[in-house]
Structures are given as structure tokens and as C-alpha cells.
Design an enzyme around this catalytic site. Structure first.
Site, PDB file in Angstrom:
ATOM      1  N   GLU A 118       5.487  -4.208   7.579  1.00  0.00           N
ATOM      2  CA  GLU A 118       4.526  -3.046   8.090  1.00  0.00           C
ATOM      3  C   GLU A 118       4.755  -2.797   9.404  1.00  0.00           C
ATOM      4  O   GLU A 118       4.657  -1.477   9.689  1.00  0.00           O
ATOM      5  CB  GLU A 118       2.659  -3.509   8.231  1.00  0.00           C
ATOM      6  CG  GLU A 118       2.259  -4.105   6.147  1.00  0.00           C
ATOM      7  CD  GLU A 118       3.032  -5.419   5.492  1.00  0.00           C
ATOM      8  OE1 GLU A 118       3.698  -6.105   6.203  1.00  0.00           O
ATOM      9  OE2 GLU A 118       1.719  -5.167   4.498  1.00  0.00           O
TER      10      GLU A 118
ATOM     11  N   ALA B 183       1.070  -0.939   0.311  1.00  0.00           N
ATOM     12  CA  ALA B 183      -0.257   0.125   0.069  1.00  0.00           C
ATOM     13  C   ALA B 183       0.842   1.259   0.046  1.00  0.00           C
ATOM     14  O   ALA B 183       2.251   1.363   0.210  1.00  0.00           O
ATOM     15  CB  ALA B 183      -1.218  -0.197   1.083  1.00  0.00           C
TER      16      ALA B 183
ATOM     17  N   GLY C 267       0.734  -4.537   1.650  1.00  0.00           N
ATOM     18  CA  GLY C 267      -0.258  -5.508   1.257  1.00  0.00           C
ATOM     19  C   GLY C 267       0.076  -6.268  -0.981  1.00  0.00           C
ATOM     20  O   GLY C 267      -1.203  -7.411  -1.034  1.00  0.00           O
TER      21      GLY C 267
END
Ligand SMILES: C[C@H](O)[C@H](C)C(=O)SCCNC(=O)CCNC(=O)[C@H](O)C(C)(C)COP(=O)([O-])OP(=O)([O-])OC[C@H]1O[C@@H](n2cnc3c(N)ncnc32)[C@H](O)[C@@H]1OP(=O)([O-])[O-]
Length: 695
Positions: free
Chosen positions: A94, A31, A71
Site C-alpha cells: 500500500e 483491493a 488487502g
């Protein structure tokens, strides 16, 4: 686009299978980190799409090239099959930006590769190569040639086969004989390393939920934890740090951006006394696949240095897949050791790494200036000495530049690049390229005592020592800074680096030792407060770990385990009596603020003088060279989260209480930023009269 494409494919009877690929040789980096402000564009919106992929009635095959991260990898986990190029890398990073995989990755990954491997990937954010991914079962196939064609071949092969077993959400998490015990141990380890950083612990909890709840409930838990992290403030700090580290690559000179640089094909590291720093630099250069010749002043030092470098390189080779071949450090074309100064003629770039002694450095640079070929770049590894003075010993000051490595140089990523008055833009650009090639973070800074990192460190350590005089203890001060998130506090750091390093520098500056003018006051130097405590410890041979005693005591000389030392407590109370210092209890808030705000205050002075281009540069220096806790974004970002009015008010309070400590007096720039209404960090530099940086 993914959703539309899938729906179209599912609705079209002529479509028998689906292949998902990226573009420009990259599957997906995940993302857009810029999307933090609107969670919709982050994980949360992506999860249902991944489920949509998985529930497709037609086989979906991922063709993974370049990177599949965050993602991106979660999308691949929703696919029924995964083909990867041999050079592709995968990961769920992340956690490194203060989040957790928010598109159901914490629930699918453990089902595919098991809890231990999934936990390791998710709580560290590490990237794994395709070969390891194949071993783990993360991908079904790796190919050397065109990944997309291979994925299409696989898709054709699996048409008509049952998809149930390929849907990870339907798979149970592989059991471990001792799951509970394993999880308990893993949680302790994650907690111990986190030091106030939330994300690793919550990543753990999300994976733990996968072992305890059905898939849908695990996904709900993942969402809850994701929201906690998103609103924690730590994710914003890490997002800032991510972009700050990329911002420092961009620097400008008055004439505009300079990207030209010398392509160098051989480097001579000049290091008289291949000490820790020189060994680390040579190791770093070999790892960067840059040909190196390490030069010594005599055979004895040469052999000692060579042995130490070989040990380091053997260790580095073991950590890399096929490390020995890759590093190839027994090949003289890659790495040579010599005492022959004549080898200086042919090199493109010299890195001098000798003692912090100005006379010695000037003598060497004078020699280099006469021997090296016209275009060669002459770099000095120094932590504080004046680049202009070193350059003045040469006839080519435009090619002299400071490259301040941080010890151990083959581990620490920061490289401060210090330009002198005459340093040319191409010299700066070349040094920046060298940093990039060494996989370091190069930050261009101006020439002043201590440059940026150490200059901000001086008031931080000075306040820590003053706090001891006023009633605190080394372990109390360290505890406050370690609770804040530093790996080690100022006194443990001082014991590790060696108190004698600073002592030598202070003697050189005439602040202590034989060069101190007779009759000087014990606790004043040049009209301001000075603490002789570190000097007194050095005079008693208490240099820190290397002598087994410093601010702490150790199990032996060279020991690593710091234990509070009753001797220090007695010595401090005697010192206070001798100087009639009234002691008092000093609370944690005062300790933290006096150490950190004095450091931040110096940062504002540095920005105002144009020594650094912006607050991001200072933060990148502190995050990569001084162990500043990454989840707090760096000293200047931290100041913006505390609020500049509060930083100013506290500095004013402490400065009034200690009028003989100039470093507590608020900088004019800080006062200006408060006066204009606590300007946001991004706008700070616009309030400086000088628009372009000093560069
Ligand atoms: C739902 C899901 O669960 C969650 C919520 C997420 O998915 S959260 C997101 C998770 N993904 C990540 O954490 C990956 C972060 N990126 C990287 O690790 C690296 O970029 C790279 C992919 C290994 C390439 O390294 P590089 O050295 O070749 O180039 P670069 O200089 O780093 O990057 C080149 C340029 O791309 C920009 N960039 C890279 N990745 C980006 C990202 N994810 N978002 C925004 N910009 C990004 C970067 O700022 C730079 O811009 P500029 O400076 O040129 O203007």
C-alpha cells in the site's frame, strides 16, 4: 462474497472448518486500486470482514498461491492458519501507492512477526518469498504441491483445537528490549528517505500505535491515518503512476497493435570499450537469463570489461537467494567474452554500446549490416543521436532501433525505445519484449534530438544555469528541487554524470570549443541566450565528482560528498561583473517554476509533434529514469494538479522577462488546452489534430 460465505459456514453445523483460497492460482492482489475515489471499496470496508474471519468459531485456513498482497494478505492475517505455495509472494505494498494497509494489517502483522519485520514490510511495501514468510512465522507451512489440498489437510487437523492463541488481535505485540530506541531510529530513517512522501511516515505511525495501544484503538488510529493519506493527493498521483506504467506497454502503429516479435535465444552485446553502460547492460541481460556474448575490440579492453562485469554479477548474486546458481555466469553458454567479430553471424539481436560518436556508430552499423544474419535486430544505445542517420549506414534500416539505457543500466528500470523512419513494428515489439524480459520499463518514443527524457531535461538544466548567472548558487537551486522531492538537484546530478559529457556534445554541435565560429558572442548562440558557464568549468578541468571539483567540491577525485565551493561563488560573481549582469535575489518559487515549467513545456511540444503517445509516457520516463518524485505522479500529472492556466501564465511571465530564451515560450498545445478550459489530462491527446501517434 467473503462475508456471506463465512456467515453461511458459521451457521451450518455440518461445516467444521473453512478454507479460503483465490482463483487462477492467485490468492489476491488486494483491493482494486481503481477504487480510490470511493474509500468504501478500499481498506475501510475490508477491515470488519477480516475481524469477522478471525472471530469465526470454526478454524479458517488460508491457501496462499501466487500473490497475497495488500488487502489480500490482510485477509490471510485474519485467518487462524496460513499455508503457502513455495512460489507464492506476500506483501503489504500500500505504501507504494501512497496508502497504508487499511484492513487492520498494521495492527496484526506486528503481532505475528514482530515490530522490526512488520515495519520493514509495511514502510517499504516489499514482496517477500514464501521461504522468508515461513522463517518470519507469517505462514505456518509451505508446500510444493497443491496448496488447497494442503490447507484442507491442515484444517482437518486443527478442528477442535482452541482458536484463541490463533487470533492475532488478542496477541500482544512481541516486546523488544529497546523498543523506544528502535522506533526512534526507525522513524529517523523513514523520514530521511521520504523527502515529502507522506505514506512511509504514516505507515510508521500506524505500526507504532500497535506498540502503544490496545488492538481496537490501534485500528481506529490506522483508519484515521488511512483517511489522511487518501485525501492527501499523493495517493491519486501514485495510483496514476501505477496505471501509467502499465499503459506504456500498449503502443500502436498506424496498422494497429503489433504483438509479434522475434523469440531470441542468444544476444550479442557489441560494446567497443565495455564501459559503465556496456557493463550494466551485460549484467542486466545475464540477470534476465538471456545468453550474452560481450565483444571487445582488443584483449586489453576485454579483460578490463570482464573483470568489471564479474564484480557486478557477484554483487547481484549476493542479493538474490541462490543467486550464484541462478545467474550461472561462469557458464560460457550464458556469458562469453570475445574479440571475435565472427560470432556476430549467429545472434538474433545486437546491442551496440559505444561512445556517443556518430561516425564510429555508423562504421559499426555498416559492419553489422554486412555480417549479421538477415533477421537480426540491430540496437544502438544512444542518448540523443539520430537513429535514422545510424540506420542509413546499413542495408536494413527496418531492423535498426534505439535502445536508450540509463546508467547504471543494471539498476535503472527505464529503457527508451526509439524507432526510426523505417523501423518495423516487429522490431519495436521485439525491443519492448526485451525490456520486459530485462524487468525494465520500455517506453516507445520517436526520433528527435534527446528523444523524450533528455529533450525535456535540456531546458530544465538550461534554466538552472541561467539562474546562477542571475544571482543564485548551485546549492540553492539544488535545495529547491530536492525539497520538491528529487533525489538530487540539477547541479549534483551534473557533477555525478560528469560535466564533460555535455561539454563533448556541445563541442560536437559547434556550440563551444575549437569549432565555435570566431567572434561568436560569449552568451548568445544561434540568436538565443546561451550560458558558457559549464564550458568555462570544463576548461578548468572541473568535471564534477570524477575530478573532485565541479559545481561543488568533493573530498577527492571520485569523491561523493558534495560541499558548496567558495571558488564557485567567487567565479560566479566575477563572471557576472565581466558580463555586467545585474544580480538579484531569486526566490524558491521562481527557481522551481523556471526549472519545472520549462521541462513541462517541452513535454507539450513533444506530444504535439507525436514523438510520444501520451502524457503517461512522459511521466513514466521521468518516474523511472530521472528520479522525479513518484508521489507527484510525473511532470505532466504534476502540471495537471498545478493547473495548466497557472503553468501558462507563469511561462508567459518568465518568457516576457527573458525574450531570448525560446524554451520559456509557451507551447501552442499548452495554450490550446488552456483555451478549451484546462482539459483534464486524460483528454489532452484528443485535442491534437493528429489522432493516432506518429508510430
Ligand atoms: C485494503 C488494503 O489495505 C489496501 C487498500 C489495498 O489492498 S490497495 C492494493 C494493494 N495491492 C497492490 O498494490 C498490488 C498492485 N498490483 C501489483 O503489484 C501487480 O499487479 C501484481 C499483482 C504483482 C501482478 O504483477 P504483473 O506484472 O503480473 O501484472 P500487472 O501488469 O502489474 O497487472 C496485470 C493487470 O492487473 C491490474 N492490476 C493489478 N493489481 C491491481 C489492483 N490492485 N487493482 C486494480 N488493478 C490491478 C493491472 O493494472 C494490470 O491491468 P492491465 O494493464 O492488464 O489492464
Amino acid at each position: 462474497a467473503l462475508e456471506d460465505g463465512l456467515k453461511k459456514a458459521d451457521a451450518d453445523p455440518s461445516v467444521k472448518a473453512v478454507m479460503i483460497c483465490g482463483e487462477n492460482g492467485k490468492f489476491s492482489a488486494g483491493a482494486d486500486i481503481r477504487g480510490f475515489s470511493s474509500p468504501k471499496t478500499l481498506g475501510v470496508a475490508l477491515g470488519p470482514i477480516v475481524s469477522l474471519i478471525e472471530s469465526s468459531e470454526k478454524p479458517v485456513v488460508a491457501a496462499i498461491e501466487g500473490v497475497a498482497l495488500g488487502g489480500g494478505l490482510e485477509v490471510a492475517l485474519g485467518c487462524h492458519y496460513r499455508v503457502a505455495h513455495a512460489k507464492a509472494r506476500m506483501g503489504l505494498p500500500e505504501v507504494t501507492i501512497g496508502l497504508l494497509p487499511g484492513a487492520e494489517g498494521t495492527q496484526r502483522l506486528p503481532r505475528l512477526i514482530g515490530v522490526p519485520a512488520a515495519l520493514d514490510m509495511i514502510t517499504t511495501g516489499k514482496h517477500i518469498p514464501a521461504t522468508e514468510a515461513l522463517k518470519l512465522g507469517l505462514v505456518d507451512e509451505i508446500v510444493e504441491e497443491n496448496t488447497i489440498e494442503a490447507a484442507i489437510r491442515l484444517a482437518n487437523k486443527v478442528i477442535g483445537q482452541p482458536l484463541g492463541p490463533r487470533r492475532l488481535s488478542l496477541k500482544p505485540v512481541p516486546k523488544l528490549p529497546n523498543m523506544e530506541a528502535f522506533l526512534q531510529e526507525a522513524q529517523v530513517k523513514v523520514k530521511r528517505q521520504a523527502r515529502g512522501f507522506l505514506a512511509p511516515e504514516l505507515c510508521f505511525q500506524a505500526v507504532q500505535a500497535a506498540t502503544q495501544r490496545p488492538f481496537a484503538e490501534g485500528v481506529r488510529r490506522e483508519r484515521e491515518l488511512f483517511q489522511v493519506l487518501l485525501s492527501s493527493g499523493q495517493a491519486q498521483a501514485l495510483q496514476y503512476a501505477f496505471f501509467a506504467e502499465r499503459a506504456v506497454h500498449r503502443w500502436a502503429t498506424p496498422g494497429g497493435i503489433n504483438l509479434l516479435f522475434i523469440i531470441f535465444d542468444s544476444i550479442l552485446l557489441l560494446s567497443l570499450g565495455l564501459g559503465t553502460m556496456g557493463q550494466g547492460i551485460v549484467t542486466s541481460l545475464v540477470k534476465a537469463n538471456i545468453p550474452v556474448v560481450a565483444l571487445e575490440q582488443n584483449l586489453e579492453y576485454l579483460n578490463k570489461g570482464r573483470k568489471a562485469v564479474m564484480v557486478l554479477l557477484e554483487r547481484e548474486a549476493k542479493k538474490m537467494e541462490g543467486g550464484a546458481q541462478k545467474l550461472d555466469f561462469h557458464n560460457p553458454a550464458r556469458l562469453q567474452f570475445t574479440v571475435d567479430f565472427n560470432l556476430l553471424h549467429d545472434v538474433d539481436l545486437v546491442i551496440e554500446a559505444v561512445f556517443e560518436n556518430m561516425a564510429l556508430k555508423k562504421e559499426i552499423f555498416h559492419k553489422l549490416s554486412n555480417i549479421c544474419k538477415p533477421g537480426a535486430l540491430l540496437c544502438t544505445n544512444t542518448s540523443a543521436l539520430d537513429i535514422d542517420e545510424i540506420a542509413s549506414a546499413t542495408s536494413r534500416p527496418q531492423q535498426v532501433i534505439g535502445t536508450h539505457f540509463f546508467s547504471p543500466a543494471h539498476v535503472m528500470r527505464l529503457l527508451e525505445i526509439i524507432y526510426g523512419r523505417h523501423t518495423s513494428p516487429s522490431a519495436i515489439a521485439t525491443a519492448m519484449q526485451l525490456a520486459k524480459d530485462m524487468k525494465k520499463v520500455g517506453v516507445v518514443v520517436g526520433n528527435c534530438f534527446g528523444f523524450v527524457g533528455n529533450r525535456m531535461m535540456f531546458p530544465y538544466v538550461e534554466q538552472a544555469v541561467f539562474l546562477l548567472e542571475e544571482g543564485s548558487r548551485p546549492e540553492a537551486v539544488d535545495q529547491v528541487l530536492e525539497d520538491f522531492g528529487f533525489k538530487i538537484g540539477p547541479f549534483r546530478m551534473s557533477d555525478l554524470a560528469g560535466l564533460d559529457v555535455g561539454w563533448r556534445s556541445r563541442k560536437g554541435q559547434g556550440l563551444t570549443g575549437p569549432s565555435l565560429p570566431a567572434g561568436s558572442s560569449a552568451r548568445q548562440r544561434r540568436g538565443q541566450r546561451y550560458s558558457p558557464l559549464p564550458d568555462l568549468l570544463c576548461e578548468r578541468g572541473r568535471f564534477g565528482q570524477k575530478t573532485g571539483k565541479g559545481w561543488y567540491q568533493y573530498e577527492r577525485a571520485g569523491g561523493r560528498t558534495a560541499t558548496p565551493d567558495p571558488w564557485i561563488h567567487g567565479f560566479l560573481s566575477q563572471y557576472r561583473d565581466t558580463h555586467r549582469i545585474e544580480t538579484r535575489y531569486i526566490d524558491q518559487e521562481e527557481i522551481l517554476e523556471r526549472c519545472l515549467f520549462s521541462l513541462i513545456n517541452e513535454g507539450f511540444a513533444i506530444l504535439a509533434e507525436g514523438i510520444a503517445s501520451g502524457p503517461e509516457h512522459l511521466d513514466v520516463i521521468y518516474l523511472n529514469g530521472y528520479g522525479w518524485p513518484k508521489h507527484r505522479g510525473g511532470p505532466m500529472f504534476y502540471a495537471s494538479t498545478v493547473g495548466l492556466p497557472r503553468v501558462l501564465a507563469k511561462l508567459q511571465k518568465y518568457s516576457e522577462a527573458h525574450p531570448d530564451v525560446p524554451k520559456l515560450r509557451p507551447s501552442a498545445f499548452l495554450k490550446k488546452l488552456v483555451a478549451v478550459g484546462n482539459a483534464p489530462l486524460k483528454e489532452w491527446m484528443s485535442y491534437l489534430s493528429r489522432q493516432s501517434p506518429k508510430l
